[in-house]
Write an enzyme that holds these catalytic residues in place. Sequence first.
Site, mmCIF file in Angstrom:
data_model
loop_
_atom_site.group_PDB
_atom_site.id
_atom_site.type_symbol
_atom_site.label_atom_id
_atom_site.label_comp_id
_atom_site.label_asym_id
_atom_site.label_seq_id
_atom_site.Cartn_x
_atom_site.Cartn_y
_atom_site.Cartn_z
ATOM 1 N N GLY A 15 21.662 72.467 38.361
ATOM 2 C CA GLY A 15 21.645 73.484 37.316
ATOM 3 C C GLY A 15 20.391 74.328 37.391
ATOM 4 O O GLY A 15 19.285 73.813 37.591
ATOM 5 N N GLY A 59 17.140 73.638 33.999
ATOM 6 C CA GLY A 59 17.089 73.260 35.408
ATOM 7 C C GLY A 59 16.071 74.071 36.192
ATOM 8 O O GLY A 59 15.293 73.521 36.987
ATOM 9 N N HIS A 91 29.616 78.704 15.620
ATOM 10 C CA HIS A 91 28.677 79.763 15.236
ATOM 11 C C HIS A 91 29.364 80.731 14.275
ATOM 12 O O HIS A 91 30.468 81.199 14.546
ATOM 13 C CB HIS A 91 28.225 80.499 16.507
ATOM 14 C CG HIS A 91 26.987 81.308 16.316
ATOM 15 N ND1 HIS A 91 26.926 82.354 15.429
ATOM 16 C CD2 HIS A 91 25.770 81.233 16.891
ATOM 17 C CE1 HIS A 91 25.710 82.879 15.472
ATOM 18 N NE2 HIS A 91 24.992 82.212 16.351
ATOM 19 N N ARG A 129 23.904 77.306 10.596
ATOM 20 C CA ARG A 129 25.195 77.747 11.132
ATOM 21 C C ARG A 129 26.379 76.957 10.594
ATOM 22 O O ARG A 129 27.427 77.523 10.319
ATOM 23 C CB ARG A 129 25.171 77.622 12.656
ATOM 24 C CG ARG A 129 24.204 78.595 13.246
ATOM 25 C CD ARG A 129 24.031 78.409 14.719
ATOM 26 N NE ARG A 129 23.150 79.459 15.207
ATOM 27 C CZ ARG A 129 22.749 79.575 16.450
ATOM 28 N NH1 ARG A 129 23.142 78.705 17.353
ATOM 29 N NH2 ARG A 129 21.951 80.559 16.808
HETATM 30 C C1 LIG Z 1 26.241 83.970 23.746
HETATM 31 C C2 LIG Z 1 25.169 82.945 23.530
HETATM 32 C C3 LIG Z 1 23.959 83.297 22.978
HETATM 33 C C4 LIG Z 1 22.961 82.353 22.769
HETATM 34 N N1 LIG Z 1 21.772 82.729 22.221
HETATM 35 C C5 LIG Z 1 20.810 81.805 22.039
HETATM 36 C C6 LIG Z 1 19.547 82.181 21.486
HETATM 37 O O1 LIG Z 1 19.313 83.334 21.161
HETATM 38 N N2 LIG Z 1 18.607 81.223 21.335
HETATM 39 C C7 LIG Z 1 18.820 79.920 21.692
HETATM 40 O O2 LIG Z 1 17.927 79.105 21.548
HETATM 41 N N3 LIG Z 1 19.995 79.553 22.247
HETATM 42 C C8 LIG Z 1 20.984 80.448 22.437
HETATM 43 N N4 LIG Z 1 22.172 80.067 22.989
HETATM 44 C C9 LIG Z 1 22.312 78.705 23.546
HETATM 45 C C10 LIG Z 1 21.612 78.645 24.906
HETATM 46 O O3 LIG Z 1 21.830 79.836 25.607
HETATM 47 C C11 LIG Z 1 22.085 77.482 25.771
HETATM 48 O O4 LIG Z 1 22.144 76.308 25.032
HETATM 49 C C12 LIG Z 1 21.104 77.270 26.920
HETATM 50 O O5 LIG Z 1 20.877 78.468 27.604
HETATM 51 C C13 LIG Z 1 21.603 76.209 27.873
HETATM 52 O O6 LIG Z 1 20.697 76.153 28.947
HETATM 53 P P1 LIG Z 1 20.835 75.039 30.060
HETATM 54 O O7 LIG Z 1 19.738 75.269 31.032
HETATM 55 O O8 LIG Z 1 20.905 73.707 29.425
HETATM 56 O O9 LIG Z 1 22.260 75.284 30.732
HETATM 57 P P2 LIG Z 1 22.961 76.604 31.343
HETATM 58 O O10 LIG Z 1 22.182 77.830 31.127
HETATM 59 O O11 LIG Z 1 24.360 76.545 30.852
HETATM 60 O O12 LIG Z 1 22.933 76.344 32.881
HETATM 61 C C14 LIG Z 1 23.783 75.419 33.503
HETATM 62 C C15 LIG Z 1 23.512 75.439 34.977
HETATM 63 O O13 LIG Z 1 24.199 74.343 35.562
HETATM 64 C C16 LIG Z 1 24.972 74.787 36.665
HETATM 65 N N5 LIG Z 1 26.124 73.902 36.744
HETATM 66 C C17 LIG Z 1 27.004 73.575 35.769
HETATM 67 N N6 LIG Z 1 27.869 72.664 36.220
HETATM 68 C C18 LIG Z 1 27.542 72.405 37.488
HETATM 69 C C19 LIG Z 1 28.055 71.549 38.497
HETATM 70 N N7 LIG Z 1 29.060 70.728 38.275
HETATM 71 N N8 LIG Z 1 27.455 71.580 39.707
HETATM 72 C C20 LIG Z 1 26.399 72.392 39.977
HETATM 73 N N9 LIG Z 1 25.863 73.199 39.055
HETATM 74 C C21 LIG Z 1 26.426 73.199 37.827
HETATM 75 C C22 LIG Z 1 25.291 76.229 36.379
HETATM 76 O O14 LIG Z 1 25.558 76.897 37.586
HETATM 77 C C23 LIG Z 1 23.990 76.670 35.716
HETATM 78 O O15 LIG Z 1 23.055 76.993 36.709
HETATM 79 C C24 LIG Z 1 23.187 81.014 23.159
HETATM 80 C C25 LIG Z 1 24.406 80.645 23.712
HETATM 81 C C26 LIG Z 1 25.398 81.598 23.876
HETATM 82 C C27 LIG Z 1 26.733 81.156 24.397
#
Ligand SMILES: Cc1cc2nc3c(=O)[nH]c(=O)nc-3n(C[C@H](O)[C@H](O)[C@H](O)COP(=O)(O)OP(=O)(O)OC[C@H]3O[C@@H](n4cnc5c(N)ncnc54)[C@H](O)[C@@H]3O)c2cc1C
Length: 652
Positions: free
Chosen positions: A40, A45, A266, A337
Site C-alpha cells: 500500500g 504505506g 458520512h 458524523r
Molecule cells: C472522498 C473521501 C474524502 C476523505 N477526506 C478525508 C479528510 O478530509 N480527512 C481525513 O482525515 N480523512 C479523509 N478521508 C479518509 C481517508 O482518506 C482514508 O481513510 C485514508 O486516506 C486511508 O489511507 P490509507 O493509507 O490507510 O489507505 P489508502 O489511501 O486507501 O491506500 C491503500 C493502498 O493500498 C493499496 N492496495 C490495496 N489493496 C491492495 C492489495 N491487495 N495489494 C497491493 N496493494 C493494495 C492501494 O493500491 C493503495 O496504494 C476521506 C475519504 C474519502 C473516501
Amino acid sequence: MALNSKIPAGKLSEKWTNYKATQNLVSPANKRKMEVIVVGTGLAGAAAAASLGELGFNVKVFCIQDSPRRAHSIAAQGGINAAKNYPNDGDSVFRLFQDTIKGGDFRAREANVYRLSEVSNLIIDQCVAQGVPFAREYSGLLDNRSFGGALVSRTFYARGQTGQQLLLGAYGALSKEIHKGSVQMFTRREMLDLVLVDGRARGIITRNLLTGEIEKHAAHCVIVATGGYGNVYFLSTNAMASNGSAVWQCFKRGAFFANPCFVQIHPTCIPVHGDYQSKLTLMSESLRNDGRIWVPKRKEDAEKLRKKLLRPADLQENDRDYYLERRYPAYGNLTPRDVASRAAKERCDAGYGVGERGLAVYLDFASAIRRLGKEIIAARYGNLFQMYEKITDENPYQTPMMIYPAIHYTMGGLWVDYELQTTIPGLFAAGEANFSDHGANRLGASALMQGLADGYFVLPYTVQNYLADQIEVGHISTESVEFESAAQKVKERINKLLSCKGSHVVDYFHKKLGMTMWNDVGMSRNKAGLERAIADINALKTEFWNSVKVGGKSEGMNTELEKALRVADFLELGELMAIDALHRKESCGGHFREESQTTEGEALRRDDAFMYVAAYECKETKDNHADYVLHKEALAFEDVEVKMRNYASVED
Ligand SMILES: Cc1cc2nc3c(=O)[nH]c(=O)nc-3n(C[C@H](O)[C@H](O)[C@H](O)COP(=O)(O)OP(=O)(O)OC[C@H]3O[C@@H](n4cnc5c(N)ncnc54)[C@H](O)[C@@H]3O)c2cc1C
C-alpha cells in the site's frame, strides 16, 4: 489465545516516551541486511516505506495503481487534525485525545489514542517541512477550521484537496528513497496471499496486474496498509479499487479481525441518483463549518419541493427545521458524523426529505454568503462547489446543496496491539487497514492523522523493535514449500473463478451484496435484518461460486478477474460484519441497533456488557468451511470519564 495489547506501563502521557526510550534498536550495518515489505502506498504505506527506507532498511513497497500517487488517500478533501492550538481556542493534546475517545463512543484503546494525539503535532511539522501547502491566514500562520465532534478549530487543510497535497509530500519522501535504492517500488501488483514461515509473516504472493504473473516476495516482516473495506457496500465514497482482500487474506492466515461491523456513514454525500451508479461522491465535512443543514418543517412543503413546485429559497426561515441546531444546540451542524447521519435519516424516514426520492436534506450556504461574501466562501470551498455543480448541474452559491448519508470509512480492521502488530508475529497493519484508534465512530479529519502517525512516527520504532531479534535469521528465500504452496493456492483460486463459466458478471453479485449490506447492515440494524443478511449473503456466496462469469484469461490484464477476486472476499467479509453486528446488542457510534435506543431515539450504549473490542479468529473446519471465533479485548478507561455521549450541551 489471549489478546495482549502490549500497552506500556506508566502514566498515559509517558507511555510512548518510555517505549521509545527502551525499545530495541538495530545497528546501521544490520539494517542494511533486513528487508521489509509494505503493501500500500496511501498515506500510511507511503509514509511507512519512506521512513523505514530512510532508516536504512531494504523496503519493497507494492500498490495496485500505476503510481503511488493514485492511492485512495488522494481523494481526502477536508483536512487533518492536530492539537497545535494555533487559534488559541483551548485545544491541547489531552483535549484531542478526549474528543477522539468520546467521538469513538468509548470503544477505542486509550493508550493508542493518546499517542495519536501526541504525535499529531509532529505530523504538521513534518508535512510543512516537506512543502505541503497548508492554507495560511493573512498573518502567515497555518489556518485551521472546525470538524465534527469538537468545539475547537484544529483541522489543517489545503483547500478541499488536503489528501492530495499530503500524498504528494509522502510521495516526494518515497521517491527520494527509491532514487537512493533503499526502497524498491512494485506498481500494478495486487497482494493475494500472506506467507507464513514458522508462524511468522515472511512474505506475500502478488499478481502482476499487467502480465498476470503470480509472484513471490520475501522479507523479514510485512506491513499491510491497504486501506478500508467500505466498498463491500458496492456504493460508497471510496475509490473504485479500494478493497478488503489483503486484510482478508491476512485474517484467513491467522490475524484477528477487530470490530468488523464498525462502519462510518458520512452525512454529507451527493444522494444516489440512479440504478446504474457505481460510485458516490463526498461533499467534505468542512462544509458544515459554514453550511447549515435543514429540511422543511411541514410535510406539505417537502412534498412540493420534491415535485419542484417550490424552490428552497421560497421557504421562510420560520418554515425551516434546522434539525441539528435544534436537537444538538452545543455542537449544532458540527455534531459527529454518526449523529448527523442518523438525524438526516430520521427526518427523511419521517417524510420531510427533499430531492426526487425524498432521500436528501439541504446544506445551505445562503447565510454564510450573506455574512462573509461569496469570495470568502469560494476561497474556502471553491473546488467542492465546482465539483457539486459538475455532478448535479446546480449552483450551490445560488441554491442549497442536497446531501444524504453514504458509506465512507471502516473503523474495523486487522486487530493490532500498541506496536501496530497483528496476532501474527511480523505482520503489522497501518492506516485504515487496522482498527486501532477510532472506536465505533471516527471524527472527521482524523484518518489522515492516523495514517501518517502510523507511517511516519509509530512503525519506524515498533518495526525496528521487532526486527532487533531477527538479525540472525539471514536472507529469506522464496524457494520454500510455504511460498510454493501459497502461490499454488492463489493459482487454484484464479482457475476456479475462470472455469465457472456462469451467467452473471461480477457486478451483479457485488450490487446484490451491497443492497443487502445497506438495507440490513447499514445505518440502522436489528436482529431480524441481520439474521436475514447472514442467510442472504450465504446464499449469494454459493450462487457466486456456481454462476459467476469471468471472461478473459489469467495471463495479461484482466480487470474482471481482479474484481471477481475482490468480490469473493467481500462476500465473506460482509458475512462477518453481519455476524459481528448481530452479536453486539448495543448501539455505539456508527453501529445503531434499533433494539438499543433511548426514548428520544438516541444510541444507547451498554457498557456493562459490550465494553470490549470484538476480535475474530478464522479457523478452518474439517469440511473446509471457516469458523469465526470471537475473542474479547476488554477496554479500560482510566484517564477519561466514561459517559453517555451528549452533543446537546457542553456539560459533559
Ligand atoms: C472522498 C473521501 C474524502 C476523505 N477526506 C478525508 C479528510 O478530509 N480527512 C481525513 O482525515 N480523512 C479523509 N478521508 C479518509 C481517508 O482518506 C482514508 O481513510 C485514508 O486516506 C486511508 O489511507 P490509507 O493509507 O490507510 O489507505 P489508502 O489511501 O486507501 O491506500 C491503500 C493502498 O493500498 C493499496 N492496495 C490495496 N489493496 C491492495 C492489495 N491487495 N495489494 C497491493 N496493494 C493494495 C492501494 O493500491 C493503495 O496504494 C476521506 C475519504 C474519502 C473516501
